[in-house]
Design a protein around this motif. Structure first.
Motif, mmCIF file in Angstrom:
data_model
loop_
_atom_site.group_PDB
_atom_site.id
_atom_site.type_symbol
_atom_site.label_atom_id
_atom_site.label_comp_id
_atom_site.label_asym_id
_atom_site.label_seq_id
_atom_site.Cartn_x
_atom_site.Cartn_y
_atom_site.Cartn_z
ATOM 1 N N GLN A 110 0.843 -1.191 0.000
ATOM 2 C CA GLN A 110 0.000 0.000 0.000
ATOM 3 C C GLN A 110 0.881 1.245 0.000
ATOM 4 O O GLN A 110 1.629 1.490 0.938
ATOM 5 N N PRO A 111 0.778 2.066 -1.087
ATOM 6 C CA PRO A 111 1.583 3.298 -1.099
ATOM 7 C C PRO A 111 1.169 4.249 0.027
ATOM 8 O O PRO A 111 -0.021 4.496 0.235
ATOM 9 N N LEU A 112 2.149 4.758 0.744
ATOM 10 C CA LEU A 112 1.907 5.761 1.777
ATOM 11 C C LEU A 112 2.328 7.148 1.302
ATOM 12 O O LEU A 112 1.654 8.142 1.579
ATOM 13 N N LEU A 113 3.437 7.216 0.599
ATOM 14 C CA LEU A 113 3.914 8.462 0.033
ATOM 15 C C LEU A 113 4.466 8.173 -1.356
ATOM 16 O O LEU A 113 5.505 7.529 -1.498
ATOM 17 N N ASN A 114 3.723 8.646 -2.370
ATOM 18 C CA ASN A 114 4.136 8.407 -3.753
ATOM 19 C C ASN A 114 3.692 9.609 -4.584
ATOM 20 O O ASN A 114 2.557 9.689 -5.050
ATOM 21 N N MET A 115 4.601 10.578 -4.741
ATOM 22 C CA MET A 115 4.265 11.806 -5.452
ATOM 23 C C MET A 115 3.964 11.543 -6.930
ATOM 24 O O MET A 115 3.125 12.211 -7.530
ATOM 25 N N GLU A 116 4.620 10.570 -7.508
ATOM 26 C CA GLU A 116 4.384 10.241 -8.916
ATOM 27 C C GLU A 116 2.974 9.690 -9.109
ATOM 28 O O GLU A 116 2.284 10.041 -10.067
ATOM 29 N N LEU A 288 3.756 0.681 2.598
ATOM 30 C CA LEU A 288 3.489 -0.299 3.649
ATOM 31 C C LEU A 288 3.481 -1.667 2.990
ATOM 32 O O LEU A 288 2.730 -1.897 2.034
ATOM 33 N N VAL A 289 4.316 -2.575 3.491
ATOM 34 C CA VAL A 289 4.454 -3.886 2.869
ATOM 35 C C VAL A 289 4.163 -4.947 3.911
ATOM 36 O O VAL A 289 4.745 -4.949 4.999
ATOM 37 N N ALA A 290 3.237 -5.842 3.595
ATOM 38 C CA ALA A 290 2.919 -6.990 4.465
ATOM 39 C C ALA A 290 2.988 -8.243 3.613
ATOM 40 O O ALA A 290 2.557 -8.243 2.453
ATOM 41 N N SER A 291 3.531 -9.318 4.192
ATOM 42 C CA SER A 291 3.673 -10.555 3.422
ATOM 43 C C SER A 291 3.437 -11.766 4.308
ATOM 44 O O SER A 291 3.665 -11.737 5.527
ATOM 45 N N SER A 311 5.159 -11.101 7.885
ATOM 46 C CA SER A 311 5.942 -9.908 8.194
ATOM 47 C C SER A 311 5.160 -8.671 7.749
ATOM 48 O O SER A 311 4.353 -8.725 6.826
ATOM 49 N N VAL A 312 5.372 -7.564 8.420
ATOM 50 C CA VAL A 312 4.773 -6.296 8.067
ATOM 51 C C VAL A 312 5.784 -5.199 8.376
ATOM 52 O O VAL A 312 6.513 -5.282 9.376
ATOM 53 N N GLY A 313 5.837 -4.204 7.496
ATOM 54 C CA GLY A 313 6.817 -3.149 7.718
ATOM 55 C C GLY A 313 6.647 -2.023 6.724
ATOM 56 O O GLY A 313 5.749 -2.020 5.884
ATOM 57 N N VAL A 314 7.499 -1.050 6.820
ATOM 58 C CA VAL A 314 7.480 0.117 5.941
ATOM 59 C C VAL A 314 8.742 0.087 5.088
ATOM 60 O O VAL A 314 9.855 -0.068 5.602
ATOM 61 N N GLU A 315 8.538 0.227 3.784
ATOM 62 C CA GLU A 315 9.653 0.212 2.848
ATOM 63 C C GLU A 315 9.863 1.621 2.303
ATOM 64 O O GLU A 315 8.919 2.268 1.829
ATOM 65 N N VAL A 316 11.076 2.122 2.372
ATOM 66 C CA VAL A 316 11.411 3.457 1.901
ATOM 67 C C VAL A 316 12.415 3.331 0.763
ATOM 68 O O VAL A 316 13.461 2.686 0.919
ATOM 69 N N ASN A 317 12.069 3.947 -0.378
ATOM 70 C CA ASN A 317 12.964 3.967 -1.521
ATOM 71 C C ASN A 317 13.368 5.406 -1.796
ATOM 72 O O ASN A 317 12.511 6.270 -2.024
ATOM 73 N N LEU A 318 14.637 5.703 -1.767
ATOM 74 C CA LEU A 318 15.151 7.041 -2.011
ATOM 75 C C LEU A 318 16.002 7.009 -3.269
ATOM 76 O O LEU A 318 17.108 6.453 -3.274
#
Length: 451
Positions: A110-116, A288-291, A311-318
């Protein structure tokens, strides 16, 4: 088959159920032709499907903001041997190993922050709005195209009928001249003049027939059925003055409502959002990534080993560096935005030129109709007066031929001016973006069914 008319005509929503029955090619009024065109005109049907495709841009843009759910499955087959050093000759030092490996993963993102994706969502709405505005413009154009084909057919029909009438008049005059020549009351010159005009009239009838056939085929291509008879112009034709009377009001209306300009403004907005979307390539993305993972991952050391974990967590791509792609796409988007703005300016000039042309043509048509009505009356009186003068010996046969030709031309010109007035009325409103179904009904009121 049912068809729901598009939104701007909501004041008179039509649910059209047309059955094309072979042989039903009787008289067709303008409104009946319009209903048939809504069902059968291929250009308008293509516009409907183009708009249907364009409206999917909203769903495509929204998809980037919604969660995605994927499942992956990996299955492997392993074959091998295991060697165990042993000095006992009765014990084999090699053991065969055969096992399967299975890994199944269910992933929710689930995207949390995706300006594109946000820019793509707004862009989807802009593209759908552009598609809708273009469709509405094509819907308005259908009215003008239909009426233009309708009046062209009527004008060709008028020319054909008038050419026939002139031919019949010349045939009668030809018989009169020949009889007078046999009785010694006429001259050979009168007979030759009439024969010459008669031959020319025959050629005009053939030309008018060809023109009528072509015009009818063009109309039939729009309405999708054969057309045997059309309504004719009412004998009480009265041109209405332009309202509003000043061009500036029409200019403001066109700049605000013209379908082409509205469509192009949405195109400009789409290109502005494309710049924003390209710049988002520098922005971080947070998901937000859950698997849920289930493994039967045996190995040579640990066969038959099962495991299940979540597993559940937050993935950040810079993004750090993409080979200059973001800069290049941003520059490209800015150039396309500037081009769209220039196209909008050019289109505005084109629309205003067309608006001015139709405004002046409508004004001149009103005056031209008044003049030609007087010309027809005068030409008719001239024919009658010439006939009497010939009997009194004041005029000659050639004068009557010229008077009949003048009447013929005046009648054709009057019909053409009336049709031009009706077309200019619709085209002016089309350019101003104020064309509605009531305008078609108003034009249709100028026509009456032939008895």
């Amino acid at each position: 088959m049912t068809f729901r008319l598009f939104k701007p005509f909501s004041s008179m929503m039509l649910i059209v159920a047309v059955q094309c029955i072979p042989g039903m090619a009787d008289g067709m009024g303008l409104l009946e032709a319009y209903e048939s065109a809504l069902m059968n005109d291929p250009t308008f049907r293509a516009a409907i499907h183009e708009n249907e495709a364009g409206q999917q841009a909203i769903a495509l843009g929204r998809a980037g903001l919604l969660p995605s759910l994927t499942i992956t499955h990996l299955q492997g087959l392993s074959r091998g041997t295991q060697r165990t050093p042993d000095n006992n000759p009765l014990t084999p030092d090699r053991t065969s190993l055969h096992f399967n490996s299975e890994v199944t993963t269910l992933t929710l993102r689930q995207p949390l922050l995706n300006m594109e994706a946000l820019a793509g969502y707004d862009q989807g709405h802009a593209r759908a709005n552009s598609s809708q505005a273009k469709f509405l413009g094509q819907s308005y154009e259908l009215i003008v195209r239909l009426v233009e084909a309708y009046v062209k057919t009527l004008l060709a029909q008028d020319r054909f009928f008038l050419a026939n009438a002139q031919l019949k008049a010349l045939e009668e005059l030809k018989l009169v001249n020949e009889n007078m020549l046999r009785r010694g009351e006429g001259t050979r010159t009168d007979v030759l003049e009439t024969q010459s005009r008669h031959a020319l009239a025959q050629a005009q009838v053939i030309e008018a027939q060809d023109e009528l056939d072509v015009a009818r085929l063009a109309l039939e291509a729009i309405v999708g059925q054969e057309v045997a008879q059309l309504d004719s112009l009412s004998g009480t034709f009265k041109a209405q003055p332009i309202h509003p009377p000043d061009f500036e009001s029409w200019r403001q209306m066109a700049l605000e409502r013209n379908a082409e300009l509205v469509t192009q403004r949405h195109v400009v907005t789409t290109n502005q959002l494309e710049v924003k979307k390209s710049l988002a390539g520098h922005a971080p993305r947070v998901d937000l990534v859950a698997s849920l993972n289930r493994q039967n991952s045996a190995s040579f050391l640990f066969p038959d080993r099962d495991a299940t974990f979540a597993s559940v967590g937050v993935e950040v791509n810079l993004p750090l560096y993409a080979g200059g792609r973001v800069v290049a796409t941003t520059n490209q988007a800015q150039a396309n935005k500037a081009r769209a703005e220039a196209d909008l300016d050019a289109m505005s000039d084109k629309v205003l030129v067309e608006l001015r042309r139709q405004f002046q043509l409508l004004q001149s048509s009103i005056k031209r109709i008044e003049s030609l009505e007087l010309a027809v009356d005068s030409a008719l009186l001239l024919v009658q007066a010439t006939e009497k003068s010939i009997k009194g010996g004041v005029r000659i046969n050639l004068d009557l031929l010229d008077a009949q030709s003048q009447l013929f031309s005046a009648q054709v010109n009057l019909a053409e001016a009336r049709y031009s007035y009706l077309l200019s009325y619709l085209k002016l409103r089309l350019a101003a973006g104020s064309l509605i179904l009531e305008d078609l009904e108003k034009v249709a009121s100028y026509f009456v069914e032939k008895p």
